[in-house]
Design an enzyme around this catalytic site. Structure first.
Site, short mmCIF file in Angstrom:
data_model
loop_
_atom_site.label_atom_id
_atom_site.label_comp_id
_atom_site.label_asym_id
_atom_site.label_seq_id
_atom_site.Cartn_x
_atom_site.Cartn_y
_atom_site.Cartn_z
N CYS A 151 -15.34 1.96 -20.08
CA CYS A 151 -16.67 1.81 -19.49
C CYS A 151 -17.43 0.61 -20.04
CB CYS A 151 -17.47 3.09 -19.69
SG CYS A 151 -16.69 4.53 -18.93
N GLU A 180 0.83 -1.21 0.00
CA GLU A 180 0.00 0.00 0.00
C GLU A 180 0.86 1.26 0.00
OE1 GLU A 180 -3.45 0.66 0.01
OE2 GLU A 180 -3.41 -1.37 -0.79
N CYS A 232 -16.95 -2.24 -17.86
CA CYS A 232 -17.11 -1.96 -16.42
C CYS A 232 -18.36 -2.63 -15.85
CB CYS A 232 -17.17 -0.45 -16.21
SG CYS A 232 -17.45 -0.01 -14.49
FE1 SF4 Z 1 -16.82 4.08 -16.66
FE2 SF4 Z 1 -17.19 2.26 -14.76
FE3 SF4 Z 1 -15.60 4.29 -14.29
FE4 SF4 Z 1 -18.23 4.67 -14.47
S1 SF4 Z 1 -17.16 3.51 -12.91
S2 SF4 Z 1 -16.67 5.90 -15.42
S3 SF4 Z 1 -18.76 3.18 -16.05
S4 SF4 Z 1 -15.28 2.71 -15.86
#
Ligand code: SF4
Length: 360
Positions: free
Chosen positions: A197, A35, A200
């Protein structure tokens, strides 16, 4: 378990990294060192340093016994050497005060040199498997985006909001995996630039993703307020339409550009007129206009224009190297003919307005 944690854990089971050196033989000591190393340094760089460090200082007792010089030697290249000094100091305290066992209580961990709330949370969650939230750089980024938290995370109120969100999502069960998962998501998917994303697991409810503003979060540290300075610019005109301009020193702020004479804000029109060698009889009218702001890299300059219209050609109108009366023909067309500062362009353009104001 909340939706966020459930999705994250399902993603971690399939896609999360589980082969990093500090994810093997997990102990509070190994989690702690990783860490601290990861605080300002990328995973790829840390791996080699971490392995060499662990070979030489395999546990907290060996680190406590070592000479600081040797610890620093193993840190060479990682930078931020206060981290290494604090590691060494904290190791000595863990040995002397806790019999070489990491304390379980979060506040006791946080009391050790160099261990903040997030590092204490990581040691607790990953090594002790006790529920505790973390908020390192990666987690901040994920949470700022997922909840569209605006404001700079370094401010108390934003940090408080983020800690609340971090705490809400942290599950009782599988807290170690969850902690690894959210750090991993930030490091590999929700990256600073070009977050992926599409891959994600929490995109479906991510506010920044929905708004297409992921990269706007977290907000950057606001730059310090620029100092405000003030000046008067004397726009002296003749009946012929000529304007008095001064060339600025080459090594100065305006670097050789032409400006109406700039004087301190306190300079009264009468003082300027006297300085120019004119008499009150030479002056037909004076008009002080509202100030406007010009921004330099390091400060704002508030410019108060003072229009001084001369009724007749005063005796002292001879041009000098730095001071010239320029007729509209010479300054119209702006910088193509003459290097005019931005405020000068604005002030020259305002001459017609000033005239209208005075005659209407
Ligand atoms: Fe993109 Fe997921 Fe980050 Fe939101 S949390 S900005 S969907 S990568």
């Amino acid at each position: 378990m909340d939706w966020f944690a459930t999705r994250l854990l399902a993603w971690f089971d399939v896609s999360g990294r589980k082969d990093l050196p500090w994810q093997q033989d997990i102990t509070p000591y190994r989690v702690w060192v990783s860490e601290i190393m990861l605080q300002q340094t990328q995973v790829a760089t840390v791996i080699g340093y971490y392995q060499r460090f662990m070979e030489r200082f395999p546990d907290v007792a060996s680190l406590a016994r070592a000479d600081l010089d040797e610890v620093l030697h193993h840190w060479t290249g990682l930078g931020y050497y206060a981290r290494a000094r604090n590691l060494h100091k904290a190791a000595q305290r863990i040995v002397s005060e806790y019999n070489a066992e990491f304390p379980l209580a979060l506040d006791a961990l946080e009391d050790l040199p160099g261990i903040g709330r997030s590092t204490a949370g990581a040691i607790s969650a990953i090594a002790h498997r006790r529920r505790a939230a973390i908020l390192d750089g990666n987690v901040k980024r994920v949470l700022c985006r997922f909840h569209a938290v605006s404001g700079y995370p370094g401010t108390t109120s934003v940090a408080r909001t983020l800690w609340e969100k971090a705490d809400e999502h942290t599950p009782e069960a599988r807290v170690a995996d969850y902690t690894q998962a959210i750090m991993d998501l930030g490091a590999t998917v929700c990256t600073r630039r070009n977050p992926n994303c599409d891959a994600c697991p929490v995109a479906e409810r991510c506010k920044a993703y929905a708004a297409g503003t992921a990269e706007d979060y977290p907000e950057r540290k606001p730059s310090k307020a620029k100092p405000e300075r003030h000046a008067r610019f004397f726009v002296a005109t003749l009946a012929s339409g000529a304007v008095l301009l001064e060339q600025q020193p080459l090594d100065g702020l305006w670097g050789g550009l032409w400006n109406p004479p700039q004087r301190a804000l306190e300079t009264e029109p009468e003082t300027f007129i006297e300085e120019m060698g004119w008499t009150p009889d030479d002056v037909e009218r004076i008009h002080i206009a509202p100030a406007f702001r010009h921004t330099f890299t390091h400060f704002h300059l508030h410019i108060e224009p003072v229009y001084v219209h001369l009724a007749r050609e005063p005796r002292l109108v001879a041009d000098t190297a730095e001071q010239r009366w320029l007729v509209p023909d010479e300054w119209q067309g702006g910088n193509e003919r003459l290097g005019l500062s931005k405020p000068a362009v604005r002030l020259l353009a305002s001459l017609a307005d000033d005239f209208t104001l005075q005659t209407s």
